[in-house]
Design a protein around this motif. Structure first.
Motif, PDB file in Angstrom:
ATOM      1  N   GLN A   1      14.801   7.268 -14.423  1.00  0.00           N
ATOM      2  CA  GLN A   1      13.354   7.168 -14.214  1.00  0.00           C
ATOM      3  C   GLN A   1      12.921   5.707 -14.099  1.00  0.00           C
ATOM      4  O   GLN A   1      12.045   5.367 -13.297  1.00  0.00           O
ATOM      5  N   LEU A   2      13.546   4.842 -14.867  1.00  0.00           N
ATOM      6  CA  LEU A   2      13.239   3.411 -14.761  1.00  0.00           C
ATOM      7  C   LEU A   2      13.754   2.830 -13.446  1.00  0.00           C
ATOM      8  O   LEU A   2      13.092   1.986 -12.831  1.00  0.00           O
ATOM      9  N   ARG A   3      14.926   3.273 -13.009  1.00  0.00           N
ATOM     10  CA  ARG A   3      15.478   2.764 -11.749  1.00  0.00           C
ATOM     11  C   ARG A   3      14.660   3.218 -10.536  1.00  0.00           C
ATOM     12  O   ARG A   3      14.680   2.579  -9.487  1.00  0.00           O
ATOM     13  N   ALA A   4      13.954   4.346 -10.665  1.00  0.00           N
ATOM     14  CA  ALA A   4      13.189   4.880  -9.537  1.00  0.00           C
ATOM     15  C   ALA A   4      11.858   4.164  -9.330  1.00  0.00           C
ATOM     16  O   ALA A   4      11.181   4.404  -8.332  1.00  0.00           O
ATOM     17  N   LEU A   5      11.489   3.282 -10.244  1.00  0.00           N
ATOM     18  CA  LEU A   5      10.210   2.584 -10.122  1.00  0.00           C
ATOM     19  C   LEU A   5      10.225   1.604  -8.952  1.00  0.00           C
ATOM     20  O   LEU A   5      11.228   0.945  -8.699  1.00  0.00           O
ATOM     21  N   PRO A   6       9.097   1.467  -8.252  1.00  0.00           N
ATOM     22  CA  PRO A   6       8.976   0.369  -7.287  1.00  0.00           C
ATOM     23  C   PRO A   6       8.956  -0.972  -8.021  1.00  0.00           C
ATOM     24  O   PRO A   6       8.961  -1.022  -9.254  1.00  0.00           O
ATOM     25  N   ASP A   7       8.904  -2.050  -7.260  1.00  0.00           N
ATOM     26  CA  ASP A   7       8.803  -3.383  -7.851  1.00  0.00           C
ATOM     27  C   ASP A   7       7.598  -3.433  -8.787  1.00  0.00           C
ATOM     28  O   ASP A   7       6.470  -3.140  -8.369  1.00  0.00           O
ATOM     29  N   PRO A   8       7.791  -3.769 -10.070  1.00  0.00           N
ATOM     30  CA  PRO A   8       6.676  -3.782 -11.022  1.00  0.00           C
ATOM     31  C   PRO A   8       5.493  -4.640 -10.587  1.00  0.00           C
ATOM     32  O   PRO A   8       4.347  -4.318 -10.923  1.00  0.00           O
ATOM     33  N   LEU A   9       5.746  -5.714  -9.853  1.00  0.00           N
ATOM     34  CA  LEU A   9       4.631  -6.547  -9.391  1.00  0.00           C
ATOM     35  C   LEU A   9       3.705  -5.798  -8.446  1.00  0.00           C
ATOM     36  O   LEU A   9       2.523  -6.117  -8.339  1.00  0.00           O
ATOM     37  N   GLY A  10       4.246  -4.790  -7.770  1.00  0.00           N
ATOM     38  CA  GLY A  10       3.438  -4.059  -6.804  1.00  0.00           C
ATOM     39  C   GLY A  10       2.246  -3.369  -7.427  1.00  0.00           C
ATOM     40  O   GLY A  10       1.165  -3.315  -6.824  1.00  0.00           O
TER      41      GLY A  10
ATOM     42  N   VAL B   1       0.823  -1.212   0.000  1.00  0.00           N
ATOM     43  CA  VAL B   1       0.000   0.000   0.000  1.00  0.00           C
ATOM     44  C   VAL B   1       0.858   1.263   0.000  1.00  0.00           C
ATOM     45  O   VAL B   1       0.486   2.290  -0.566  1.00  0.00           O
ATOM     46  N   GLY B   2       2.033   1.192   0.611  1.00  0.00           N
ATOM     47  CA  GLY B   2       2.922   2.346   0.645  1.00  0.00           C
ATOM     48  C   GLY B   2       3.403   2.788  -0.728  1.00  0.00           C
ATOM     49  O   GLY B   2       3.918   3.910  -0.879  1.00  0.00           O
ATOM     50  N   GLU B   3       3.246   1.943  -1.765  1.00  0.00           N
ATOM     51  CA  GLU B   3       3.667   2.290  -3.117  1.00  0.00           C
ATOM     52  C   GLU B   3       2.588   3.031  -3.902  1.00  0.00           C
ATOM     53  O   GLU B   3       2.839   3.494  -5.019  1.00  0.00           O
ATOM     54  N   LEU B   4       1.385   3.163  -3.319  1.00  0.00           N
ATOM     55  CA  LEU B   4       0.253   3.727  -4.051  1.00  0.00           C
ATOM     56  C   LEU B   4       0.550   5.119  -4.592  1.00  0.00           C
ATOM     57  O   LEU B   4       0.278   5.417  -5.758  1.00  0.00           O
ATOM     58  N   ASP B   5       1.101   6.000  -3.782  1.00  0.00           N
ATOM     59  CA  ASP B   5       1.335   7.379  -4.215  1.00  0.00           C
ATOM     60  C   ASP B   5       2.277   7.440  -5.407  1.00  0.00           C
ATOM     61  O   ASP B   5       2.114   8.292  -6.295  1.00  0.00           O
ATOM     62  N   HIS B   6       3.267   6.564  -5.427  1.00  0.00           N
ATOM     63  CA  HIS B   6       4.221   6.569  -6.538  1.00  0.00           C
ATOM     64  C   HIS B   6       3.514   6.216  -7.845  1.00  0.00           C
ATOM     65  O   HIS B   6       3.682   6.905  -8.853  1.00  0.00           O
ATOM     66  N   TRP B   7       2.704   5.158  -7.825  1.00  0.00           N
ATOM     67  CA  TRP B   7       1.998   4.755  -9.042  1.00  0.00           C
ATOM     68  C   TRP B   7       0.968   5.790  -9.442  1.00  0.00           C
ATOM     69  O   TRP B   7       0.794   6.089 -10.644  1.00  0.00           O
ATOM     70  N   ALA B   8       0.279   6.387  -8.468  1.00  0.00           N
ATOM     71  CA  ALA B   8      -0.724   7.400  -8.771  1.00  0.00           C
ATOM     72  C   ALA B   8      -0.084   8.634  -9.397  1.00  0.00           C
ATOM     73  O   ALA B   8      -0.642   9.235 -10.332  1.00  0.00           O
ATOM     74  N   GLU B   9       1.091   9.005  -8.924  1.00  0.00           N
ATOM     75  CA  GLU B   9       1.786  10.164  -9.484  1.00  0.00           C
ATOM     76  C   GLU B   9       2.185   9.918 -10.934  1.00  0.00           C
ATOM     77  O   GLU B   9       2.145  10.828 -11.767  1.00  0.00           O
ATOM     78  N   ILE B  10       2.581   8.694 -11.246  1.00  0.00           N
ATOM     79  CA  ILE B  10       2.939   8.357 -12.622  1.00  0.00           C
ATOM     80  C   ILE B  10       1.732   8.504 -13.547  1.00  0.00           C
ATOM     81  O   ILE B  10       1.818   9.073 -14.642  1.00  0.00           O
ATOM     82  N   LEU B  11       0.582   8.014 -13.114  1.00  0.00           N
ATOM     83  CA  LEU B  11      -0.604   7.990 -13.968  1.00  0.00           C
ATOM     84  C   LEU B  11      -1.301   9.342 -14.064  1.00  0.00           C
ATOM     85  O   LEU B  11      -1.871   9.684 -15.105  1.00  0.00           O
ATOM     86  N   ASP B  12      -1.261  10.108 -12.994  1.00  0.00           N
ATOM     87  CA  ASP B  12      -2.023  11.352 -12.920  1.00  0.00           C
ATOM     88  C   ASP B  12      -1.212  12.519 -13.476  1.00  0.00           C
ATOM     89  O   ASP B  12      -0.676  13.342 -12.748  1.00  0.00           O
ATOM     90  N   GLY B  13      -1.123  12.574 -14.800  1.00  0.00           N
ATOM     91  CA  GLY B  13      -0.356  13.630 -15.450  1.00  0.00           C
ATOM     92  C   GLY B  13      -0.749  13.742 -16.904  1.00  0.00           C
ATOM     93  O   GLY B  13      -1.626  13.019 -17.392  1.00  0.00           O
ATOM     94  N   PRO B  14      -0.120  14.630 -17.642  1.00  0.00           N
ATOM     95  CA  PRO B  14      -0.491  14.836 -19.045  1.00  0.00           C
ATOM     96  C   PRO B  14      -0.193  13.617 -19.912  1.00  0.00           C
ATOM     97  O   PRO B  14       0.815  12.947 -19.728  1.00  0.00           O
ATOM     98  N   ASP B  15      -1.095  13.345 -20.837  1.00  0.00           N
ATOM     99  CA  ASP B  15      -0.909  12.251 -21.784  1.00  0.00           C
ATOM    100  C   ASP B  15      -1.739  12.557 -23.025  1.00  0.00           C
ATOM    101  O   ASP B  15      -2.823  12.001 -23.209  1.00  0.00           O
ATOM    102  N   PRO B  16      -1.245  13.442 -23.892  1.00  0.00           N
ATOM    103  CA  PRO B  16      -2.024  13.839 -25.075  1.00  0.00           C
ATOM    104  C   PRO B  16      -2.467  12.632 -25.892  1.00  0.00           C
ATOM    105  O   PRO B  16      -1.716  11.666 -26.054  1.00  0.00           O
ATOM    106  N   ARG B  17      -3.665  12.704 -26.407  1.00  0.00           N
ATOM    107  CA  ARG B  17      -4.230  11.600 -27.169  1.00  0.00           C
ATOM    108  C   ARG B  17      -3.391  11.313 -28.411  1.00  0.00           C
ATOM    109  O   ARG B  17      -2.962  12.228 -29.105  1.00  0.00           O
ATOM    110  N   ILE B  18      -3.148  10.023 -28.678  1.00  0.00           N
ATOM    111  CA  ILE B  18      -2.375   9.666 -29.869  1.00  0.00           C
ATOM    112  C   ILE B  18      -3.260   9.149 -30.997  1.00  0.00           C
ATOM    113  O   ILE B  18      -2.797   8.985 -32.117  1.00  0.00           O
ATOM    114  N   GLY B  19      -4.525   8.893 -30.721  1.00  0.00           N
ATOM    115  CA  GLY B  19      -5.436   8.416 -31.755  1.00  0.00           C
ATOM    116  C   GLY B  19      -6.487   9.464 -32.092  1.00  0.00           C
ATOM    117  O   GLY B  19      -6.550  10.536 -31.491  1.00  0.00           O
TER     118      GLY B  19
END
Length: 313
Positions: free
Chosen positions: A169-178, A28-46
């Protein structure tokens, strides 16, 4: 005639699934990290968002592009080694640069790219678990936000910065299984992650395989067991494999997308831009260390300054 006797399976798929379920509350302690990754700009590609009623596996189209050995070899060996990194550091730096460049041609801004990364999933996170003889699909998928900082790959500074930034940026990721545990196995976090945006692109580097002329060979990438009616999860899927042939390694990328969301010309443009970016990284990526390589606390600017002074001594 002797009946073959197989070695016992140390860990069953069922046991593995139960262990992940039990482990989920500990992440559960990893939640903020994953949420920060997802909650940001991502212009539509289609042209439009995915529609599960329209965009199914039956509508997928694909495009295959291959780099020959002379261009692939540096990306698989010399360049990752020069940056004390991995093949994915270079491939993903190139992809982040290419997507950013491709989007800017269409009026988008910014340099960050949100991706899903797919992996084999057979992680050794429990000391008493051995999956070496377990049959099953252990795929992991987790989001990552990559920002190369620039949109150029035409000089040493830009190429080095892109690879170094993406590597860290890749090294800063938590365990991907999390991420998968929190998204699907922990009720207190599953809903929070479900409400956040999903990456439009998924990338999977499948590694290196030897291709021979004998009876046994690699199954082509496009052969699979998809239900034609299954909704597509991503606007663009990129599956990359290195085929080791007698003349050297061939880096093959298969780009897949649902018809009507993108067209072949758009995907071909992005695929070619990625290869152009990779060529620039191979030509100008002179190498260097990054903070994750060191046991002392130095930022990238300090490391670059020390390295420059050492080279000029």
């Amino acid at each position: 005639m002797r009946v073959p006797v197989l070695e016992p399976v140390p860990t069953s798929f069922r046991t593995w699934a139960h262990r992940l379920h039990d482990e989920a509350p500990n992440r559960v302690g990893e939640l903020d990290h994953w949420a920060e990754i997802l909650d940001g700009p991502d212009p539509r590609i289609g042209r439009r968002p995915l529609d599960p009623r329209l965009d199914t596996a039956a509508t997928l189209r694909s495009l295959r592009r291959t780099l020959p050995p002379a261009k692939a070899e540096p990306l698989l060996a010399a360049v990752p080694a020069a940056f004390h990194g991995r093949v994915n550091d270079v491939l993903l730096a190139g992809l982040a640069l290419a997507v950013t460049h491709w989007r800017r041609r269409r009026g988008a801004r910014g340099t960050s790219v949100l991706l899903d990364l797919e992996g084999h999933g057979r992680a050794e996170i429990f000391p008493d678990v051995d999956l070496s003889r377990t049959v099953g699909w252990f795929t992991t998928i987790h989001p990552v936000r990559l920002d190369p900082g620039l949109t150029s790959w035409s000089d040493e500074r830009a190429a080095a910065q892109a690879i170094k930034k993406v590597k860290e940026q890749l090294r800063a990721l938590p365990d991907p299984l999390g991420y998968g545990m929190l998204r699907h196995l922990a009720p207190e976090t599953a809903q929070k992650l479900a409400e956040l945006p999903r990456p439009q692109i998924v990338f999977n580097y499948l590694g290196r395989v030897a291709v021979t002329g004998g009876d046994w060979n690699l199954v082509p990438t496009e052969i699979g067991g998809y239900d034609p009616g299954m909704p597509v999860a991503h606007v663009l899927e990129v599956n990359v494999t290195t085929h080791d042939r007698p003349d050297g390694p061939h880096l093959e990328a298969v780009w897949s997308w649902p018809e009507g969301v993108l067209d072949e010309a758009e995907v071909a443009e992005l695929a070619e831009t990625w290869f152009e970016a990779l060529a620039g990284l191979a030509e100008h990526g002179a190498g260097g260390h990054t903070p994750s390589d060191l046991l002392v606390d130095l930022d990238q600017e300090e490391i670059d300054r020390i390295q420059a002074a050492w080279e000029k001594r």
